[in-house]
Design a protein around this motif. Structure first.
Motif, short mmCIF file in Angstrom:
data_model
loop_
_atom_site.label_atom_id
_atom_site.label_comp_id
_atom_site.label_asym_id
_atom_site.label_seq_id
_atom_site.Cartn_x
_atom_site.Cartn_y
_atom_site.Cartn_z
N PRO A 159 22.11 7.43 -36.11
CA PRO A 159 22.25 6.94 -37.49
C PRO A 159 23.71 6.70 -37.88
O PRO A 159 24.02 5.71 -38.57
CB PRO A 159 21.63 8.07 -38.32
CG PRO A 159 20.68 8.75 -37.40
CD PRO A 159 21.32 8.68 -36.06
N ILE A 160 24.63 7.58 -37.45
CA ILE A 160 26.04 7.40 -37.81
C ILE A 160 26.63 6.18 -37.10
O ILE A 160 27.31 5.35 -37.72
CB ILE A 160 26.84 8.68 -37.47
CG1 ILE A 160 26.41 9.83 -38.38
CG2 ILE A 160 28.34 8.43 -37.61
CD1 ILE A 160 27.08 11.15 -38.05
N VAL A 161 26.36 6.07 -35.80
CA VAL A 161 26.89 4.93 -35.04
C VAL A 161 26.39 3.61 -35.61
O VAL A 161 27.15 2.64 -35.76
CB VAL A 161 26.51 5.07 -33.55
CG1 VAL A 161 26.75 3.76 -32.80
CG2 VAL A 161 27.30 6.19 -32.90
N SER A 162 25.10 3.55 -35.96
CA SER A 162 24.56 2.30 -36.49
C SER A 162 25.17 1.93 -37.83
O SER A 162 25.17 0.75 -38.21
CB SER A 162 23.04 2.42 -36.62
OG SER A 162 22.68 3.41 -37.58
N ALA A 163 25.73 2.93 -38.53
CA ALA A 163 26.33 2.66 -39.84
C ALA A 163 27.80 2.25 -39.73
O ALA A 163 28.29 1.45 -40.53
CB ALA A 163 26.20 3.89 -40.74
N ILE A 164 28.53 2.80 -38.75
CA ILE A 164 29.98 2.58 -38.69
C ILE A 164 30.40 1.61 -37.60
O ILE A 164 31.54 1.13 -37.60
CB ILE A 164 30.72 3.92 -38.50
CG1 ILE A 164 30.42 4.50 -37.11
CG2 ILE A 164 30.36 4.90 -39.59
CD1 ILE A 164 31.25 5.73 -36.77
N GLU A 165 29.50 1.28 -36.67
CA GLU A 165 29.88 0.49 -35.51
C GLU A 165 30.15 -0.97 -35.88
O GLU A 165 29.49 -1.55 -36.75
CB GLU A 165 28.75 0.56 -34.48
CG GLU A 165 29.04 -0.17 -33.19
CD GLU A 165 27.89 -0.03 -32.20
OE1 GLU A 165 28.16 0.23 -31.03
OE2 GLU A 165 26.72 -0.19 -32.63
N LYS A 166 31.13 -1.57 -35.20
CA LYS A 166 31.42 -2.98 -35.33
C LYS A 166 30.95 -3.68 -34.06
O LYS A 166 31.61 -3.60 -33.02
CB LYS A 166 32.91 -3.22 -35.54
CG LYS A 166 33.25 -4.69 -35.75
CD LYS A 166 34.73 -4.90 -35.97
CE LYS A 166 35.04 -6.38 -36.17
NZ LYS A 166 36.50 -6.61 -36.36
N PRO A 167 29.81 -4.36 -34.10
CA PRO A 167 29.28 -4.98 -32.88
C PRO A 167 30.13 -6.16 -32.41
O PRO A 167 30.90 -6.75 -33.18
CB PRO A 167 27.88 -5.45 -33.31
CG PRO A 167 27.60 -4.77 -34.61
CD PRO A 167 28.92 -4.54 -35.25
N ASP A 168 29.98 -6.51 -31.14
CA ASP A 168 30.60 -7.71 -30.60
C ASP A 168 29.85 -8.94 -31.11
O ASP A 168 28.69 -8.84 -31.51
CB ASP A 168 30.55 -7.68 -29.07
CG ASP A 168 31.40 -6.57 -28.49
OD1 ASP A 168 32.37 -6.15 -29.16
OD2 ASP A 168 31.10 -6.10 -27.37
N PRO A 169 30.51 -10.10 -31.10
CA PRO A 169 29.83 -11.34 -31.56
C PRO A 169 28.61 -11.65 -30.69
O PRO A 169 28.67 -11.55 -29.46
CB PRO A 169 30.91 -12.41 -31.41
CG PRO A 169 32.20 -11.66 -31.39
CD PRO A 169 31.92 -10.34 -30.76
#
Length: 430
Positions: free
Chosen positions: A394-404
């Protein structure tokens, strides 16, 4: 999933036309696994493991039915009927070894299939139902495999049944009556063996029914793919037949080579030596351990060694063991990232590989004796396991910046056509 460009079934022979009108089975098959089913063109070999899982299920049903013809669910002769099947029945040794090693092969394939789903986000919308039915299949597999492990009625079969059914006694108020109801008595005996044999024979057909629902649910949104990008045009897909039928055929060949090597050259490698000794209620094995595919959850069960307030350690271990699988049901809603594939989620990808390492540690600890340092390592590994699903994701899905992400599946396969983007618009014809 039916796309506008998908080929439609059009029978030409009069008999097939009549069949298609009265009972359209050919149309169903064609739309499910033939040229009428369009599949993303970028699927890698990890997508072959779903088909291999179905192959393993068929193998288990066929060999299991043949084994059942020669098996007697009676504690006095159960062990001997297995030996007689091996020695006196034509090709009985092959059926027994194929069935025993087929269970291990089934779990190897399923574990890879599940972790592929973890990495590529196959549990995300719109495929939540596909994932939920897959978890149900895994739970049914675990129950079927446990009951099958009891049937040879060797030392590990008897004591494994005693230990695992004894876990139900940890449930407050109803635990001991429930355990006695499951066993049909106070300890594993004829009643328990008959019940386990009946359920072990029945449950594979239940699994087959859920697998059909699993495939049905998959065909509604269509297959996922390594990019997580949905199909946008005809160029993103290819017909399942002949392209992926050929690819699955290659995977079947590779699987058959490895499986035959196990059956013919080291068929007893994954079996516990104590299970080749007839069951003896008066002689407890030095180290009671389930089959290898239960080891991670067995390690979680044994990680709880101290009571907490009024909650016994045994009850917490049982709840954690079942909770380790039940938490998968909530994964589609715990992971709120808009990006499906771990290939475009750099932070999630790191934690995924930590989870893989954590599972390998649980495998090792589950098969090791219940002594230090394995108990402490199990506790740390179990703690991370639950933290991964309930806290980290849950934390990673909220703070992560995905690649294009690529614009389409075709772009991910063939690359972006920069010249087409930069070229001036063509003048309309006169």
């Amino acid at each position: 999933m039916s796309f506008p460009w998908a080929k439609q079934y059009t029978p030409s022979h009069p008999f097939m036309q009549w069949m298609d009108e009265k009972l359209p089975i050919p149309r169903l098959v064609y739309n499910a696994v033939g040229g009428g089913y369009e599949v993303p063109r970028n699927l890698n070999y990890f997508w072959n493991f779903g088909f291999l899982a179905g192959l393993c299920l068929v193998l288990q049903i066929v060999t299991g039915v043949i084994m059942a013809m020669h098996y007697a669910a009676n504690t006095a002769v159960a062990f001997d009927t297995i030996e007689q099947t091996m020695r006196d029945v034509n090709w009985g040794w092959l059926m027994r070894y194929a069935h025993a090693n087929g269970a291990s092969a089934f779990f190897v394939v399923i574990y890879i299939h599940i972790f592929r789903g973890f990495f590529y986000g196959s549990y995300k919308a719109p495929r939540e139902m596909v994932w939920l039915l897959g978890v149900v299949i895994f739970l049914l597999m675990m129950a079927t495999a446990f009951m099958g492990y009891v049937l040879p009625w060797g030392q590990m079969s008897f004591w494994g049944a005693k230990v695992i059914t004894g876990l139900f006694s940890a449930i407050p108020f109803i635990g001991e009556p429930l355990q006695q109801w499951l066993l049909g008595g106070f300890a594993p005996d004829n009643a328990a063996l008959n019940r386990f044999f009946s359920l072990h024979f029945l449950l594979p057909f239940v699994i087959l029914g859920v697998v059909i629902l699993h495939i049905w649910a998959l065909h509604i949104p269509g297959s996922s793919n390594p990019t997580g990008v949905e199909v946008k045009s005809e160029s993103d897909t290819v017909p399942f037949y002949p392209y992926y039928v050929a690819k699955d055929g290659w995977a079947i060949g590779a699987f058959a080579i490895l499986f035959c090597a196990a059956v013919f050259f080291f068929p007893n490698y994954l079996g516990h030596p104590d299970n080749y000794i007839p069951a003896n209620p008066m002689s407890t094995p030095a180290h009671i351990v389930p089959e290898w595919y239960f080891w991670p959850f067995y390690a979680i069960l044994r990680a709880f060694t101290q009571d907490f307030l009024f909650i016994p350690a045994k009850l917490m271990g049982v709840l954690a063991m079942f909770g380790a699988i039940i938490v998968w049901f909530f994964l589609p809603w715990l992971d709120k990232s808009p990006v499906r594939s771990g290939a475009y989620r750099p932070l999630y990808r790191k934690f995924f590989w930590i989870l893989v390492l954590d599972m390998l540690v649980l495998f090792k600890c589950g098969g090791a004796p219940a002594a230090e340092p394995y108990v402490m390592i199990s506790q740390l590994a179990a703690l991370y396991y639950f933290a991964h699903f309930l806290i980290i994701i849950p934390i990673v899905s909220a703070i992560e910046k995905p690649d294009p992400l690529p614009f389409s599946i075709t772009e991910a396969v063939l690359g972006a056509d920069e010249e087409a983007k930069l070229a001036p618009a063509a003048a309309p014809e006169a």
